[in-house]
Design a protein around this motif. Structure first.
Motif, PDB file in Angstrom:
ATOM      1  N   GLN A   1       0.838  -1.195   0.000  1.00  0.00           N
ATOM      2  CA  GLN A   1       0.000   0.000   0.000  1.00  0.00           C
ATOM      3  C   GLN A   1       0.876   1.249   0.000  1.00  0.00           C
ATOM      4  O   GLN A   1       1.806   1.356   0.793  1.00  0.00           O
ATOM      5  CB  GLN A   1      -0.921   0.025   1.217  1.00  0.00           C
ATOM      6  N   ILE A   2       0.546   2.160  -0.908  1.00  0.00           N
ATOM      7  CA  ILE A   2       1.192   3.474  -0.963  1.00  0.00           C
ATOM      8  C   ILE A   2       0.117   4.479  -0.596  1.00  0.00           C
ATOM      9  O   ILE A   2      -0.833   4.700  -1.352  1.00  0.00           O
ATOM     10  CB  ILE A   2       1.765   3.781  -2.363  1.00  0.00           C
ATOM     11  N   GLY A   3       0.249   5.100   0.568  1.00  0.00           N
ATOM     12  CA  GLY A   3      -0.822   5.917   1.127  1.00  0.00           C
ATOM     13  C   GLY A   3      -1.038   7.254   0.447  1.00  0.00           C
ATOM     14  O   GLY A   3      -0.322   7.665  -0.470  1.00  0.00           O
ATOM     15  N   PHE A   4      -2.077   7.957   0.913  1.00  0.00           N
ATOM     16  CA  PHE A   4      -2.471   9.264   0.393  1.00  0.00           C
ATOM     17  C   PHE A   4      -1.304  10.247   0.440  1.00  0.00           C
ATOM     18  O   PHE A   4      -0.664  10.421   1.474  1.00  0.00           O
ATOM     19  CB  PHE A   4      -3.655   9.792   1.213  1.00  0.00           C
ATOM     20  N   ARG A   5      -0.996  10.837  -0.707  1.00  0.00           N
ATOM     21  CA  ARG A   5       0.049  11.857  -0.852  1.00  0.00           C
ATOM     22  C   ARG A   5       1.455  11.345  -0.539  1.00  0.00           C
ATOM     23  O   ARG A   5       2.373  12.139  -0.301  1.00  0.00           O
ATOM     24  CB  ARG A   5      -0.245  13.086   0.006  1.00  0.00           C
ATOM     25  N   SER A   6       1.639  10.050  -0.509  1.00  0.00           N
ATOM     26  CA  SER A   6       2.965   9.499  -0.233  1.00  0.00           C
ATOM     27  C   SER A   6       3.747   9.352  -1.532  1.00  0.00           C
ATOM     28  O   SER A   6       3.173   9.165  -2.609  1.00  0.00           O
ATOM     29  CB  SER A   6       2.862   8.153   0.484  1.00  0.00           C
ATOM     30  N   SER A   7       5.074   9.407  -1.421  1.00  0.00           N
ATOM     31  CA  SER A   7       5.941   9.406  -2.600  1.00  0.00           C
ATOM     32  C   SER A   7       6.994   8.312  -2.491  1.00  0.00           C
ATOM     33  O   SER A   7       7.668   8.179  -1.468  1.00  0.00           O
ATOM     34  CB  SER A   7       6.623  10.776  -2.745  1.00  0.00           C
TER      35      SER A   7
ATOM     36  N   HIS B   1       9.522  21.339   7.423  1.00  0.00           N
ATOM     37  CA  HIS B   1      10.315  21.158   6.202  1.00  0.00           C
ATOM     38  C   HIS B   1       9.886  19.890   5.453  1.00  0.00           C
ATOM     39  O   HIS B   1       9.731  19.914   4.217  1.00  0.00           O
ATOM     40  CB  HIS B   1      11.798  21.077   6.558  1.00  0.00           C
ATOM     41  N   ASN B   2       9.671  18.813   6.184  1.00  0.00           N
ATOM     42  CA  ASN B   2       9.257  17.563   5.553  1.00  0.00           C
ATOM     43  C   ASN B   2       7.911  17.710   4.849  1.00  0.00           C
ATOM     44  O   ASN B   2       7.716  17.189   3.742  1.00  0.00           O
ATOM     45  CB  ASN B   2       9.180  16.446   6.593  1.00  0.00           C
ATOM     46  N   GLU B   3       6.983  18.418   5.484  1.00  0.00           N
ATOM     47  CA  GLU B   3       5.677  18.630   4.873  1.00  0.00           C
ATOM     48  C   GLU B   3       5.805  19.481   3.605  1.00  0.00           C
ATOM     49  O   GLU B   3       5.118  19.236   2.610  1.00  0.00           O
ATOM     50  CB  GLU B   3       4.732  19.307   5.864  1.00  0.00           C
ATOM     51  N   ALA B   4       6.708  20.472   3.641  1.00  0.00           N
ATOM     52  CA  ALA B   4       6.901  21.331   2.468  1.00  0.00           C
ATOM     53  C   ALA B   4       7.495  20.544   1.303  1.00  0.00           C
ATOM     54  O   ALA B   4       7.079  20.707   0.150  1.00  0.00           O
ATOM     55  CB  ALA B   4       7.813  22.511   2.825  1.00  0.00           C
ATOM     56  N   VAL B   5       8.477  19.685   1.610  1.00  0.00           N
ATOM     57  CA  VAL B   5       9.084  18.852   0.566  1.00  0.00           C
ATOM     58  C   VAL B   5       8.039  17.941  -0.060  1.00  0.00           C
ATOM     59  O   VAL B   5       7.961  17.795  -1.290  1.00  0.00           O
ATOM     60  CB  VAL B   5      10.249  18.017   1.144  1.00  0.00           C
ATOM     61  N   LEU B   6       7.209  17.324   0.775  1.00  0.00           N
ATOM     62  CA  LEU B   6       6.173  16.434   0.271  1.00  0.00           C
ATOM     63  C   LEU B   6       5.154  17.202  -0.566  1.00  0.00           C
ATOM     64  O   LEU B   6       4.696  16.720  -1.610  1.00  0.00           O
ATOM     65  CB  LEU B   6       5.476  15.722   1.425  1.00  0.00           C
ATOM     66  N   GLY B   7       4.821  18.414  -0.128  1.00  0.00           N
ATOM     67  CA  GLY B   7       3.898  19.244  -0.912  1.00  0.00           C
ATOM     68  C   GLY B   7       4.441  19.542  -2.296  1.00  0.00           C
ATOM     69  O   GLY B   7       3.708  19.504  -3.294  1.00  0.00           O
ATOM     70  N   ASP B   8       5.736  19.827  -2.376  1.00  0.00           N
ATOM     71  CA  ASP B   8       6.368  20.073  -3.680  1.00  0.00           C
ATOM     72  C   ASP B   8       6.312  18.826  -4.565  1.00  0.00           C
ATOM     73  O   ASP B   8       6.088  18.919  -5.779  1.00  0.00           O
ATOM     74  CB  ASP B   8       7.826  20.496  -3.489  1.00  0.00           C
ATOM     75  N   LEU B   9       6.519  17.649  -3.956  1.00  0.00           N
ATOM     76  CA  LEU B   9       6.464  16.400  -4.723  1.00  0.00           C
ATOM     77  C   LEU B   9       5.061  16.149  -5.288  1.00  0.00           C
ATOM     78  O   LEU B   9       4.915  15.674  -6.422  1.00  0.00           O
ATOM     79  CB  LEU B   9       6.890  15.223  -3.848  1.00  0.00           C
ATOM     80  N   VAL B  10       4.042  16.483  -4.504  1.00  0.00           N
ATOM     81  CA  VAL B  10       2.664  16.314  -4.973  1.00  0.00           C
ATOM     82  C   VAL B  10       2.394  17.222  -6.168  1.00  0.00           C
ATOM     83  O   VAL B  10       1.790  16.809  -7.169  1.00  0.00           O
ATOM     84  CB  VAL B  10       1.666  16.598  -3.832  1.00  0.00           C
ATOM     85  N   VAL B  11       2.883  18.472  -6.084  1.00  0.00           N
ATOM     86  CA  VAL B  11       2.709  19.413  -7.197  1.00  0.00           C
ATOM     87  C   VAL B  11       3.454  18.919  -8.435  1.00  0.00           C
ATOM     88  O   VAL B  11       2.923  18.929  -9.555  1.00  0.00           O
ATOM     89  CB  VAL B  11       3.207  20.811  -6.792  1.00  0.00           C
ATOM     90  N   GLN B  12       4.695  18.460  -8.246  1.00  0.00           N
ATOM     91  CA  GLN B  12       5.475  17.946  -9.374  1.00  0.00           C
ATOM     92  C   GLN B  12       4.804  16.741 -10.010  1.00  0.00           C
ATOM     93  O   GLN B  12       4.789  16.598 -11.242  1.00  0.00           O
ATOM     94  CB  GLN B  12       6.877  17.573  -8.904  1.00  0.00           C
ATOM     95  N   ALA B  13       4.248  15.853  -9.179  1.00  0.00           N
ATOM     96  CA  ALA B  13       3.566  14.681  -9.718  1.00  0.00           C
ATOM     97  C   ALA B  13       2.390  15.090 -10.587  1.00  0.00           C
ATOM     98  O   ALA B  13       2.166  14.512 -11.658  1.00  0.00           O
ATOM     99  CB  ALA B  13       3.103  13.773  -8.568  1.00  0.00           C
ATOM    100  N   GLY B  14       1.648  16.092 -10.142  1.00  0.00           N
ATOM    101  CA  GLY B  14       0.535  16.592 -10.949  1.00  0.00           C
ATOM    102  C   GLY B  14       0.999  17.148 -12.281  1.00  0.00           C
ATOM    103  O   GLY B  14       0.346  16.944 -13.319  1.00  0.00           O
TER     104      GLY B  14
END
Length: 247
Positions: A99-105, A205-218
Motif C-alpha cells: 500500500q502506498i498511502g495518500f500523498r505518499s511518494s 520542512h518535511n511537509e513542504a518537501v512532500l507538498g512540492d512532490l505532490v505538485v510535481q507529480a501533478g
C-alpha cells in the motif's frame, strides 16, 4: 557592479525563457510525430508496462496518483490518491499486498517488495502510510512506514521493521529486520542508531518537501502523452489483424 548584476539577471531570464520554449516545441514535435503516424493509419504502442496484473491481482491506481512511465507497479498494490511512484521505481505486490498511502511518494529507482511470511507472525504486507516520503534508491521489504514518516535516499528497511509516525531515517541508513523506530525520533547509520528527536522545524520542512512532490507529480501527469498507455491495445490490434509500431 549594479550593471553586471543586471546583465546576469537578464541572462538568467533569457535562459529560463529559452528552456520553456524548447520544452514546448519538443512536446509539440513529439505529439505531432505521433499524430502523423496515427493519421497514416499506423498504430503506436508502448512496450513497457507501468501497471501489470500478476496471478489475477491487478494494481489499483487512483485517478490522480502518478506512476511514472518507466516505473513498474506489479500485482497486489494499492496506490492511494495523490500518491506518486517515480521513474525507475519498482513496487512488487507478488507475495503480499503493498500500500502506498495518500500523498505518499516513492522516489526514483526505489524498490518496494514483500516476502511470503514474517517470523513474528504479523502480515507480510508492506505498508507506506499517508504523507510519507521514501527517498530515491531506497529498498523497503514487508515493513510498515506510518503516517508522516520520512525515509531518506538510499536507505534499506528490512522485513518486519516498523517506522512510526513522524519518524525520520537518515539517508544511506540500514534498518535491520524487525527493528522499531519510535514515533518522532530521528535514526541513522548502519545499523541505525538513535540520533535525536525530530524538531518542529524539521516536521514543517518535511511537509513542504512532500507538498512540492505532490505538485510535481501533478505536472508530470499533465505532461504524460496519452499514447503511453497503449500497450494493451497491441493485443487487440494483433487480434484484429492490424500492424502496429512500437513508440
Amino acid at each position: 557592479a549594479a550593471a553586471k548584476n543586471n546583465n546576469y539577471i537578464i541572462s538568467r531570464s533569457a535562459m529560463s525563457v529559452g528552456k520553456a520554449v524548447q520544452a514546448t516545441v519538443s512536446r509539440a514535435l513529439r505529439e505531432t510525430g505521433v499524430a502523423l503516424k496515427h493519421a497514416s493509419g499506423e498504430e503506436v504502442y508502448a512496450a513497457h508496462r507501468s501497471l501489470m496484473t500478476l496471478w489475477g491481482a491487478k494494481p489499483h491506481q487512483a485517478n490522480d496518483a502518478f506512476v511514472a512511465p518507466s516505473a513498474s507497479v506489479i500485482g497486489n498494490v494499492d496506490c492511494w490518491d495523490q500518491s506518486s511512484v517515480w521513474y525507475g521505481a519498482v513496487v512488487r505486490g507478488d507475495n503480499d499486498n503493498v500500500q502506498i498511502g495518500f500523498r505518499s511518494s516513492i522516489g526514483d529507482r526505489s524498490v518496494v517488495s514483500t516476502v511470503s511470511q514474517l517470523t513474528n507472525g504479523f502480515p507480510a504486507e508492506c505498508k507506506v502510510g499517508h504523507y510519507c516520503t521514501v527517498g530515491a534508491g531506497s529498498v523497503l521489504t514487508s515493513c510498515v512506514v506510518e503516517n508522516h514518516a520520512v525515509i531518506g535516499d538510499g536507505c534499506v528497511v528490512g522485513e518486519g521493521a516498523l517506522v512510526e509516525e513522524h519518524a525520520m531515517v537518515e539517508p544511506g541508513s540500514v534498518v535491520p529486520p524487525y527493528t522499531r523506530i519510535p514515533a518522532g525520533e530521528k535514526w541513522g547509520g548502519n545499523p541505525v542508531q538513535f540520533i535525536g528527536k525530530v524538531t518542529a522545524e524539521e516536521k514543517i520542512h518535511n511537509e513542504a518537501v512532500l507538498g512540492d512532490l505532490v505538485v510535481q507529480a501533478g505536472e508530470h501527469i499533465a505532461e504524460y502523452l496519452p499514447y503511453g498507455y497503449a500497450y494493451k491495445q497491441l493485443e487487440e490490434l494483433e487480434a484484429a489483424g492490424k500492424s502496429a509500431t512500437q513508440g
